[in-house]
Design an enzyme around this catalytic site. Sequence first.
Site, short mmCIF file in Angstrom:
data_model
loop_
_atom_site.label_atom_id
_atom_site.label_comp_id
_atom_site.label_asym_id
_atom_site.label_seq_id
_atom_site.Cartn_x
_atom_site.Cartn_y
_atom_site.Cartn_z
N ASN A 283 -7.61 9.26 1.23
CA ASN A 283 -7.04 10.01 0.10
C ASN A 283 -7.06 9.09 -1.12
OD1 ASN A 283 -5.53 11.42 -1.72
ND2 ASN A 283 -3.60 11.35 -0.56
N TRP A 284 -8.00 9.34 -2.00
CA TRP A 284 -8.17 8.44 -3.15
C TRP A 284 -7.08 8.64 -4.20
CZ3 TRP A 284 -14.14 8.44 -4.59
CH2 TRP A 284 -14.87 8.05 -3.46
N LYS A 285 -6.33 9.73 -4.09
CA LYS A 285 -5.29 10.07 -5.08
C LYS A 285 -5.92 10.09 -6.48
CE LYS A 285 -1.91 8.36 -1.85
NZ LYS A 285 -0.60 7.77 -1.59
N HIS B 166 1.01 17.09 0.50
CA HIS B 166 1.26 15.64 0.41
C HIS B 166 2.63 15.42 -0.23
CE1 HIS B 166 0.91 11.44 -0.66
NE2 HIS B 166 -0.07 11.36 0.23
N GLU C 205 3.59 13.41 -2.38
CA GLU C 205 3.57 13.24 -3.85
C GLU C 205 3.52 14.60 -4.54
OE1 GLU C 205 0.25 10.52 -3.83
OE2 GLU C 205 1.55 9.02 -2.87
N GLU D 240 3.27 11.38 7.38
CA GLU D 240 3.34 10.27 6.43
C GLU D 240 4.79 10.07 6.03
OE1 GLU D 240 -0.71 9.81 4.28
OE2 GLU D 240 0.44 11.29 3.19
N GLY E 66 2.45 3.58 0.11
CA GLY E 66 2.24 2.68 -1.03
C GLY E 66 3.27 1.57 -1.13
N SER F 54 0.71 2.99 4.23
CA SER F 54 0.39 1.55 4.28
C SER F 54 -0.42 1.16 5.50
CB SER F 54 1.67 0.72 4.17
OG SER F 54 2.31 0.97 2.93
N GLY G 267 -4.41 5.78 2.03
CA GLY G 267 -4.37 5.78 0.57
C GLY G 267 -5.05 4.54 0.02
N GLY G 268 -4.25 3.56 -0.37
CA GLY G 268 -4.75 2.35 -1.05
C GLY G 268 -5.96 1.72 -0.37
P1 13P Z 1 -1.01 4.33 1.27
O1 13P Z 1 -2.03 4.10 2.38
O2 13P Z 1 -1.47 3.79 -0.04
O3 13P Z 1 0.35 3.91 1.68
O4 13P Z 1 -0.96 5.93 1.06
C1 13P Z 1 -0.82 6.75 2.15
C2 13P Z 1 -1.02 8.14 1.70
O5 13P Z 1 -0.20 8.69 0.98
C3 13P Z 1 -2.25 8.84 2.12
O6 13P Z 1 -2.19 10.19 1.82
#
Ligand code: 13P
Length: 250
Positions: A9-11, A96, A98, A168, A174, A213, A234-235
Amino acid sequence: MRKKIVAGNWKMNTTISEGELLVNQILTLKKESQPEAELIVAPPFTHLATISKLLQGSGVALSSQNCADELSGAYTGEVSASMLNAVGCEYVILGHSERREYYGETSAKLVKKVKLSLANNLTPIFCIGEKLEEREANKHFEVVEEQIKEVLFGLDPEDFAKIVIAYEPVWAIGTGKTATSAQAQEIHKYIREVLAGKFGELAQNTPILYGGSCKPSNAAEIFAQPDVDGGLIGGASLVAADFIAIAKAF
Ligand code: 13P
């Protein structure tokens, strides 16, 4: 055997040229190392058409990070499930944390999004997870159960069978703070039991991904848990070598 999936997930990261570079790096590394897991990338909307072409024939699937809760019409700024299907998406990330937190994503909206996605041949990666205060109050089981019941329990079994779940925990996203493998297994098992309570044996085939993470150094231990079927990253999905290293962690 349940499908093993590692999804990036590149956000809201990368310009289109950075995104193309990242995908090309992922494809090169994938060829070299042939990870067993199915790989999915979820770039921003603006990149989908271009990246869809780069992914053709690669075995890496394309996902969007959201879709509209209506099919078409006067909904300025929205992108529909049918548009996403037409551009080559196979998956859509829905719910998600967010989006729930910053954009007012409610279960009522998610019911519509899940149904529209399925009707347009997109597989929802349905995200659930508790906040820190909910975990501290020992409410994480009831929170994820509610999130599942409100959105997925209305599906007929045929549609439910297509769903991918991503657990999640919000406190792990993050933050560098990962759930321990025992915490992940405990709640993934619980999620599967909740699903089985409604959909029976079908729940044994539902991929349940862990997100929060996740990185090359902790993926193997988390993925080794019997009810963890992969990760939503994510990251670390923004660095091709890390993403592929995670995919190889099974
Ligand atoms: P991180 O891997 O950056 O913690 O993000 C997880 C995430 O929200 C994937 O959708």
